[in-house]
Enzyme design. Structure first.
Site, short mmCIF file in Angstrom:
data_model
loop_
_atom_site.label_atom_id
_atom_site.label_comp_id
_atom_site.label_asym_id
_atom_site.label_seq_id
_atom_site.Cartn_x
_atom_site.Cartn_y
_atom_site.Cartn_z
N ARG A 110 46.75 52.16 34.83
CA ARG A 110 47.72 51.46 33.97
C ARG A 110 47.86 52.15 32.61
O ARG A 110 46.87 52.46 31.95
CB ARG A 110 47.20 50.03 33.76
CG ARG A 110 48.20 49.03 33.31
CD ARG A 110 47.94 47.67 33.91
NE ARG A 110 46.61 47.12 33.58
CZ ARG A 110 46.14 45.98 34.10
NH1 ARG A 110 46.86 45.29 34.93
NH2 ARG A 110 44.93 45.56 33.77
N ARG A 112 39.88 26.49 39.78
CA ARG A 112 38.90 27.58 39.77
C ARG A 112 37.58 27.15 40.37
O ARG A 112 36.66 27.95 40.45
CB ARG A 112 38.65 28.04 38.32
CG ARG A 112 39.77 28.89 37.75
CD ARG A 112 39.44 30.37 37.87
NE ARG A 112 40.63 31.20 37.73
CZ ARG A 112 40.96 31.84 36.61
NH1 ARG A 112 40.19 31.77 35.56
NH2 ARG A 112 42.04 32.57 36.57
N ARG A 164 35.07 42.44 37.68
CA ARG A 164 36.02 41.32 37.73
C ARG A 164 36.33 40.94 39.19
O ARG A 164 36.51 39.77 39.50
CB ARG A 164 37.31 41.68 36.99
CG ARG A 164 37.13 41.65 35.47
CD ARG A 164 38.39 42.11 34.75
NE ARG A 164 39.55 41.30 35.10
CZ ARG A 164 40.81 41.74 35.02
NH1 ARG A 164 41.07 42.96 34.60
NH2 ARG A 164 41.81 40.95 35.33
N ARG A 180 44.46 50.56 27.97
CA ARG A 180 43.64 49.48 27.39
C ARG A 180 42.16 49.79 27.60
O ARG A 180 41.77 50.27 28.66
CB ARG A 180 43.99 48.15 28.06
CG ARG A 180 45.09 47.41 27.34
CD ARG A 180 45.51 46.18 28.09
NE ARG A 180 44.39 45.49 28.73
CZ ARG A 180 44.52 44.42 29.50
NH1 ARG A 180 45.71 43.94 29.73
NH2 ARG A 180 43.48 43.84 30.05
N LYS A 189 49.96 38.65 41.32
CA LYS A 189 50.35 37.23 41.22
C LYS A 189 51.52 37.04 40.25
O LYS A 189 52.48 36.35 40.54
CB LYS A 189 49.17 36.39 40.72
CG LYS A 189 48.14 36.14 41.78
CD LYS A 189 47.02 35.28 41.22
CE LYS A 189 46.31 36.03 40.12
NZ LYS A 189 45.36 35.23 39.37
#
Ligand SMILES: [Zn+2]
Length: 221
Positions: free
Chosen positions: A127, A88, A171, A160, A13
Protein backbone atom coordinates in the site's frame (compact mmCIF):
# COMPACT_ATOMS: atom_id res chain seq x y z
CA UNK A 1 -32.17 -7.18 4.74
CA UNK A 2 -30.06 -7.24 7.91
CA UNK A 3 -26.46 -8.18 7.28
CA UNK A 4 -23.15 -8.44 9.06
CA UNK A 5 -19.89 -8.34 7.15
CA UNK A 6 -16.70 -9.67 8.63
CA UNK A 7 -13.23 -10.48 7.35
CA UNK A 8 -9.51 -10.19 8.09
CA UNK A 9 -7.60 -6.93 7.54
CA UNK A 10 -7.45 -5.92 3.85
CA UNK A 11 -10.20 -8.39 2.95
CA UNK A 12 -12.04 -5.59 1.16
CA UNK A 13 -14.96 -5.05 3.54
CA UNK A 14 -14.89 -1.30 3.01
CA UNK A 15 -14.96 -1.68 -0.79
CA UNK A 16 -17.75 -4.26 -0.86
CA UNK A 17 -19.99 -2.51 1.69
CA UNK A 18 -21.25 0.19 -0.73
CA UNK A 19 -22.21 -2.47 -3.32
CA UNK A 20 -24.22 -4.43 -0.75
CA UNK A 21 -25.80 -1.26 0.62
CA UNK A 22 -26.94 -0.25 -2.85
CA UNK A 23 -28.15 -3.71 -3.90
CA UNK A 24 -30.31 -4.23 -0.81
CA UNK A 25 -31.20 -0.61 -0.05
CA UNK A 26 -29.67 -0.75 3.40
CA UNK A 27 -27.41 1.49 5.44
CA UNK A 28 -23.79 0.50 6.17
CA UNK A 29 -22.94 0.97 9.86
CA UNK A 30 -19.33 0.74 10.98
CA UNK A 31 -18.74 0.72 14.73
CA UNK A 32 -15.19 2.02 14.19
CA UNK A 33 -16.60 5.01 12.36
CA UNK A 34 -19.23 5.50 15.08
CA UNK A 35 -16.47 5.60 17.72
CA UNK A 36 -14.54 8.18 15.70
CA UNK A 37 -17.63 10.38 15.22
CA UNK A 38 -18.49 10.37 18.94
CA UNK A 39 -14.91 11.37 19.75
CA UNK A 40 -14.91 14.11 17.15
CA UNK A 41 -18.19 15.53 18.43
CA UNK A 42 -16.84 15.34 22.01
CA UNK A 43 -20.05 13.83 23.36
CA UNK A 44 -19.95 12.38 26.93
CA UNK A 45 -19.64 8.94 25.31
CA UNK A 46 -16.96 10.24 22.97
CA UNK A 47 -14.84 11.54 25.85
CA UNK A 48 -15.10 8.14 27.55
CA UNK A 49 -14.15 6.37 24.32
CA UNK A 50 -11.14 8.62 23.76
CA UNK A 51 -9.66 7.69 27.13
CA UNK A 52 -10.14 3.98 26.42
CA UNK A 53 -8.72 4.08 22.90
CA UNK A 54 -5.81 6.37 23.82
CA UNK A 55 -4.78 3.75 26.39
CA UNK A 56 -4.85 1.17 23.60
CA UNK A 57 -7.63 -0.73 25.35
CA UNK A 58 -10.64 -2.38 23.75
CA UNK A 59 -14.05 -0.78 24.14
CA UNK A 60 -16.07 -2.99 26.52
CA UNK A 61 -18.94 -5.16 25.28
CA UNK A 62 -21.33 -3.19 27.44
CA UNK A 63 -20.43 0.20 26.01
CA UNK A 64 -20.36 -1.10 22.44
CA UNK A 65 -23.72 -2.85 22.86
CA UNK A 66 -25.33 0.32 24.21
CA UNK A 67 -24.02 2.35 21.31
CA UNK A 68 -25.16 -0.15 18.67
CA UNK A 69 -28.56 -0.48 20.33
CA UNK A 70 -29.10 3.28 20.23
CA UNK A 71 -28.05 3.37 16.59
CA UNK A 72 -30.27 0.49 15.50
CA UNK A 73 -33.32 2.12 17.08
CA UNK A 74 -33.14 4.98 14.60
CA UNK A 75 -35.67 5.26 11.81
CA UNK A 76 -33.14 5.14 8.96
CA UNK A 77 -32.27 1.47 9.59
CA UNK A 78 -35.88 0.28 9.71
CA UNK A 79 -35.48 -1.51 6.38
CA UNK A 80 -32.15 -3.03 7.20
CA UNK A 81 -28.49 -2.46 7.83
CA UNK A 82 -25.02 -3.76 7.12
CA UNK A 83 -22.96 -3.99 10.29
CA UNK A 84 -19.19 -3.80 9.99
CA UNK A 85 -16.97 -4.20 13.05
CA UNK A 86 -19.75 -5.63 15.22
CA UNK A 87 -20.27 -8.06 16.86
CA UNK A 88 -16.73 -8.82 18.00
CA UNK A 89 -17.58 -11.37 20.68
CA UNK A 90 -20.21 -13.99 21.48
CA UNK A 91 -21.52 -11.67 24.20
CA UNK A 92 -22.12 -8.97 21.58
CA UNK A 93 -23.66 -11.46 19.13
CA UNK A 94 -26.10 -12.70 21.78
CA UNK A 95 -26.96 -9.14 22.72
CA UNK A 96 -27.73 -8.33 19.09
CA UNK A 97 -29.91 -11.43 18.65
CA UNK A 98 -31.88 -10.57 21.77
CA UNK A 99 -32.30 -6.95 20.74
CA UNK A 100 -33.58 -7.95 17.30
CA UNK A 101 -35.84 -10.71 18.67
CA UNK A 102 -37.55 -8.20 20.96
CA UNK A 103 -38.43 -6.22 17.85
CA UNK A 104 -39.53 -9.29 15.89
CA UNK A 105 -36.52 -8.88 13.65
CA UNK A 106 -33.60 -11.13 12.82
CA UNK A 107 -30.35 -11.22 10.94
CA UNK A 108 -30.56 -12.49 7.38
CA UNK A 109 -26.91 -13.26 6.69
CA UNK A 110 -23.44 -13.00 8.11
CA UNK A 111 -20.97 -12.58 5.28
CA UNK A 112 -17.55 -13.86 6.17
CA UNK A 113 -14.80 -12.92 3.73
CA UNK A 114 -11.69 -15.03 3.35
CA UNK A 115 -8.59 -14.89 1.17
CA UNK A 116 -5.02 -16.16 1.09
CA UNK A 117 -2.78 -14.73 3.80
CA UNK A 118 -0.17 -13.92 1.15
CA UNK A 119 -2.64 -11.70 -0.74
CA UNK A 120 -3.53 -9.89 2.50
CA UNK A 121 0.16 -9.29 3.15
CA UNK A 122 0.72 -7.91 -0.36
CA UNK A 123 -2.36 -5.68 -0.08
CA UNK A 124 -1.05 -4.23 3.18
CA UNK A 125 2.70 -4.12 2.58
CA UNK A 126 2.29 -2.86 -1.00
CA UNK A 127 0.00 0.00 0.00
CA UNK A 128 1.23 3.48 -0.95
CA UNK A 129 -0.43 6.87 -0.78
CA UNK A 130 0.33 10.19 -2.42
CA UNK A 131 0.72 12.75 0.39
CA UNK A 132 -0.30 15.52 -1.98
CA UNK A 133 -3.52 14.31 -3.65
CA UNK A 134 -4.37 11.25 -1.53
CA UNK A 135 -4.43 8.79 -4.46
CA UNK A 136 -3.92 5.21 -3.36
CA UNK A 137 -1.61 2.74 -5.06
CA UNK A 138 -0.37 -0.76 -4.47
CA UNK A 139 3.05 -1.71 -5.77
CA UNK A 140 1.83 -5.28 -6.46
CA UNK A 141 -1.67 -4.66 -7.85
CA UNK A 142 -2.10 -1.04 -8.91
CA UNK A 143 1.41 0.20 -9.59
CA UNK A 144 2.16 3.83 -10.45
CA UNK A 145 3.66 4.39 -13.92
CA UNK A 146 7.02 5.26 -12.38
CA UNK A 147 8.28 3.56 -9.23
CA UNK A 148 7.12 5.16 -5.97
CA UNK A 149 5.90 8.35 -7.69
CA UNK A 150 2.31 9.63 -8.06
CA UNK A 151 0.94 9.47 -11.63
CA UNK A 152 -1.04 12.67 -11.18
CA UNK A 153 1.44 15.07 -9.63
CA UNK A 154 4.85 13.38 -9.50
CA UNK A 155 5.01 13.48 -5.69
CA UNK A 156 6.99 10.73 -3.95
CA UNK A 157 4.59 8.14 -2.49
CA UNK A 158 4.61 7.29 1.19
CA UNK A 159 3.98 4.12 3.15
CA UNK A 160 2.20 4.04 6.53
CA UNK A 161 4.59 3.01 9.29
CA UNK A 162 2.30 0.21 10.53
CA UNK A 163 1.90 -1.34 7.08
CA UNK A 164 4.59 -3.91 7.76
CA UNK A 165 4.51 -7.66 7.23
CA UNK A 166 5.04 -8.36 10.91
CA UNK A 167 2.17 -6.13 12.08
CA UNK A 168 -0.07 -7.47 9.32
CA UNK A 169 0.54 -11.12 10.32
CA UNK A 170 -0.16 -10.20 13.94
CA UNK A 171 -3.45 -8.52 13.01
CA UNK A 172 -4.50 -11.58 11.00
CA UNK A 173 -3.82 -13.83 14.00
CA UNK A 174 -5.83 -11.59 16.33
CA UNK A 175 -8.68 -11.53 13.83
CA UNK A 176 -8.75 -15.32 13.53
CA UNK A 177 -8.70 -15.83 17.27
CA UNK A 178 -11.40 -13.26 17.91
CA UNK A 179 -13.67 -14.24 15.03
CA UNK A 180 -13.48 -18.05 14.96
CA UNK A 181 -16.09 -18.50 17.74
CA UNK A 182 -18.42 -16.02 16.01
CA UNK A 183 -18.15 -17.82 12.68
CA UNK A 184 -19.12 -21.05 14.43
CA UNK A 185 -21.98 -19.28 16.24
CA UNK A 186 -23.53 -18.03 12.99
CA UNK A 187 -22.79 -21.24 11.11
CA UNK A 188 -24.90 -23.14 13.63
CA UNK A 189 -27.71 -20.67 13.08
CA UNK A 190 -27.52 -21.43 9.36
CA UNK A 191 -27.00 -17.84 8.25
CA UNK A 192 -23.28 -17.86 7.46
CA UNK A 193 -22.11 -17.07 3.95
CA UNK A 194 -18.40 -17.61 3.38
CA UNK A 195 -17.12 -15.74 0.40
CA UNK A 196 -13.70 -15.60 -1.20
CA UNK A 197 -12.51 -12.00 -1.55
CA UNK A 198 -9.03 -12.29 -3.02
CA UNK A 199 -10.23 -11.22 -6.49
CA UNK A 200 -8.57 -8.34 -8.28
CA UNK A 201 -11.93 -6.73 -8.88
CA UNK A 202 -14.29 -6.02 -6.01
CA UNK A 203 -17.25 -6.63 -8.38
CA UNK A 204 -16.26 -10.31 -8.63
CA UNK A 205 -16.46 -10.73 -4.86
CA UNK A 206 -19.78 -8.91 -4.80
CA UNK A 207 -21.23 -11.18 -7.52
CA UNK A 208 -20.16 -14.23 -5.55
CA UNK A 209 -21.93 -12.99 -2.42
CA UNK A 210 -25.06 -12.09 -4.35
CA UNK A 211 -25.23 -15.55 -5.96
CA UNK A 212 -25.00 -17.24 -2.58
CA UNK A 213 -27.75 -15.05 -1.13
CA UNK A 214 -30.02 -15.81 -4.10
CA UNK A 215 -29.29 -19.56 -3.93
CA UNK A 216 -30.05 -19.62 -0.24
CA UNK A 217 -33.27 -17.65 -0.64
CA UNK A 218 -34.44 -20.23 -3.19
CA UNK A 219 -33.72 -23.02 -0.74
CA UNK A 220 -35.82 -21.30 1.89
CA UNK A 221 -38.79 -21.17 -0.48
ZN1 LIG B 1 -0.70 12.63 -6.13
Amino acid sequence: MRLIITGPPAAGKGSIAPFLAKEYGILPISTGQMFREEIKKQTPLGLKLKVILDRGELVSDNLTNQMVEARLKKEDVKNGFLLDGYPRSINQAEFLDKFLAERNEKLDYVISLYLEEEIIIKRIVGRRICPKCGKLYNIYFTKPKFDEVCDLDGTALIKRSDDTEQIARQRIKIYEKQTAPLIEYYKQKGILISSYSGHKKVEDTFDLIKKQVIADDHNKI
